[in-house]
Design an enzyme around this catalytic site. Sequence first.
Site, short mmCIF file in Angstrom:
data_model
loop_
_atom_site.label_atom_id
_atom_site.label_comp_id
_atom_site.label_asym_id
_atom_site.label_seq_id
_atom_site.Cartn_x
_atom_site.Cartn_y
_atom_site.Cartn_z
N TRP A 1 0.76 -1.05 -0.07
CA TRP A 1 0.10 0.00 -0.08
C TRP A 1 0.83 1.26 0.06
O TRP A 1 0.33 2.35 0.16
CB TRP A 1 -0.75 0.10 1.29
CG TRP A 1 -0.21 -0.44 2.54
CD1 TRP A 1 0.21 0.41 3.34
CD2 TRP A 1 -0.43 -1.68 3.05
NE1 TRP A 1 0.69 -0.19 4.36
CE2 TRP A 1 0.37 -1.47 4.30
CE3 TRP A 1 -0.67 -3.02 2.37
CZ2 TRP A 1 0.65 -2.80 4.97
CZ3 TRP A 1 -0.17 -3.93 3.47
CH2 TRP A 1 0.26 -3.85 4.83
N ARG A 2 2.22 0.96 0.11
CA ARG A 2 3.03 2.14 -0.16
C ARG A 2 3.48 2.41 -1.47
O ARG A 2 4.19 3.51 -2.01
CB ARG A 2 4.19 2.03 0.82
CG ARG A 2 3.94 2.34 2.11
CD ARG A 2 5.06 2.20 3.20
NE ARG A 2 4.76 2.38 4.45
CZ ARG A 2 5.44 1.98 5.59
NH1 ARG A 2 6.76 1.43 5.38
NH2 ARG A 2 4.91 2.33 6.82
N GLU B 1 -5.77 0.47 5.59
CA GLU B 1 -5.79 1.06 7.20
C GLU B 1 -6.97 0.32 7.75
O GLU B 1 -6.79 -0.26 9.13
CB GLU B 1 -6.27 2.66 7.18
CG GLU B 1 -5.10 3.68 6.80
CD GLU B 1 -3.75 3.30 7.61
OE1 GLU B 1 -3.87 2.86 8.96
OE2 GLU B 1 -2.76 3.75 7.21
N GLN C 1 -5.88 -3.34 14.15
CA GLN C 1 -5.71 -4.60 15.33
C GLN C 1 -4.96 -5.91 14.60
O GLN C 1 -5.24 -6.92 15.19
CB GLN C 1 -6.75 -5.05 15.82
CG GLN C 1 -7.35 -3.87 16.71
CD GLN C 1 -6.88 -3.71 17.87
OE1 GLN C 1 -6.09 -2.64 17.79
NE2 GLN C 1 -6.72 -4.34 19.03
N THR C 2 -4.38 -5.67 13.53
CA THR C 2 -3.80 -6.80 12.78
C THR C 2 -2.47 -6.58 12.29
O THR C 2 -2.01 -5.17 11.82
CB THR C 2 -4.70 -7.11 11.60
OG1 THR C 2 -6.17 -7.10 12.08
CG2 THR C 2 -4.41 -8.41 10.80
N LEU D 1 -9.57 -13.15 7.89
CA LEU D 1 -8.63 -11.92 8.51
C LEU D 1 -9.25 -11.62 9.69
O LEU D 1 -8.55 -10.85 10.70
CB LEU D 1 -8.78 -11.07 7.26
CG LEU D 1 -8.02 -9.86 7.68
CD1 LEU D 1 -6.46 -10.28 7.76
CD2 LEU D 1 -7.91 -8.79 6.49
N GLY D 2 -10.38 -12.11 10.20
CA GLY D 2 -11.03 -11.51 11.45
C GLY D 2 -11.83 -10.56 11.50
O GLY D 2 -11.34 -9.68 10.43
N TYR E 1 -8.55 7.31 14.48
CA TYR E 1 -7.19 6.95 14.05
C TYR E 1 -7.11 7.01 12.33
O TYR E 1 -6.30 7.50 11.81
CB TYR E 1 -6.99 5.58 14.51
CG TYR E 1 -5.73 4.92 13.54
CD1 TYR E 1 -4.33 5.26 13.57
CD2 TYR E 1 -6.04 4.06 12.50
CE1 TYR E 1 -3.66 4.94 12.71
CE2 TYR E 1 -5.07 3.72 11.64
CZ TYR E 1 -3.92 4.26 11.61
OH TYR E 1 -2.82 3.70 10.82
N ASP F 1 -2.34 5.22 17.37
CA ASP F 1 -2.78 3.79 17.59
C ASP F 1 -1.75 3.29 18.56
O ASP F 1 -1.21 4.17 19.29
CB ASP F 1 -2.31 3.17 16.22
CG ASP F 1 -0.96 3.17 15.87
OD1 ASP F 1 -0.07 3.80 16.45
OD2 ASP F 1 -0.61 2.24 15.20
N CYS G 1 17.55 3.17 17.46
CA CYS G 1 16.46 4.12 17.40
C CYS G 1 17.02 5.69 17.23
O CYS G 1 17.83 6.27 17.78
CB CYS G 1 15.69 4.28 18.84
SG CYS G 1 14.40 5.52 18.86
N CYS H 1 14.77 10.54 24.17
CA CYS H 1 13.57 9.86 24.86
C CYS H 1 13.70 9.60 26.53
O CYS H 1 14.92 9.17 26.86
CB CYS H 1 13.90 8.41 24.21
SG CYS H 1 12.39 7.30 25.09
#
Length: 354
Positions: A18-19, A31, A36-37, A74-75, A114, A132, A196, A202
Amino acid sequence: MRRELLQWFQDFQRPLPWRKNQNPYSIWVSEIMLQQTQVATVIPYFERFMKRFPSLQDLAKASEEEVLSFWSGLGYYRRARFLHRGAQEVQNKYQGKIPNNFKDLKNIPGIGDYTAGAIASIAFQQASPVVDGNVIRVLSRFYALQGHAKEGTLIKKIWEKAQALVQGPQPGDFNQALMELGATLCRVKAPDCGHCPIAQNCQAYQKAKPEDYPQSPPKPKVLRLHRLVALCQPQDKTQEILLVKKKKPKWFQGLWELPHEYIQAKDEVQEVLQQSLKKNFNLDLLNLRASGSSRHGITHHRIESHGYLLEVGGELKIDPLYAEAKFVPIATLNQQALPNFERKILKQAQLLDK
DNA sequence: TACGCGTGGAG
DNA sequence: TCTCCAAGCGT
């Protein structure tokens, strides 16, 4: 922090289907699937779905049944029904053009805070924040914010921080960078602070305890259930099997299920199946054999299913509790809108390929 | 606001 | 084998 994160994202982002473009429709589909996946789970579903429904119009004019069959496995199937309804709404209300702002996006079924922010920023370059699970983790660590991940006061603070941070160039990339960091380096367990790009600022890292943020919320108690599942084949047509839809199922609204009963350990298998089939479908149980058991989790339930291959006779007549029941050829099971819960049992009975 | 919805990967 | 939890949403 903004600059470092954007640079890191440009250098290290994963190549995801999707990019490949900024087509709002494909961003929307991705999206919804990603709610949740995890990314790795979504990829093959996304490819298959986009091949069958390449445009919003294709999706809007398809039947719900077919949309669900491409979501099968996929749920969280409500997502698919809302996405389908949403596509129809965009077709009718906006002449097929997906709105480019948070407010209108959020009014579309299945699009919450979101997803509205994600589409507005990624597809339309609006300075709209996203929050998220990743963003909650990354920002609660970066600012060392107290509170657990589902707590209203913490989430509200995170939205405020995200809102401030997203102002500036490349809001869509910035939002994705925050989430990408959470998914790849700033993980729940064993965060990779060594790589990071923003570790130096941070606050949790400075305290040397990033994995303490955010605190984990109290978890619901797990319930254990036992279920008998009937794989019913007509006496004279053994290449067919019975699928049913309840009017008000506890789970899997809109999908087909195998006839089943929840039982106590002491219950007599043959008796339960016999009575259930007679009452619900007017079918007579002629013989049965066990075809295997499987375990499956649904939210806080752990369900052990026991499959039985049954030969049945009589004329199919359905009880008012059920909306539909049909015998389908075994060869078509792969294209039916079935949850994985049922596919597992069908595979064990060797009615579906692994 | 709290809850329930599916599934699979990681540890 | 078990627990945890993920690019959330509607009710």
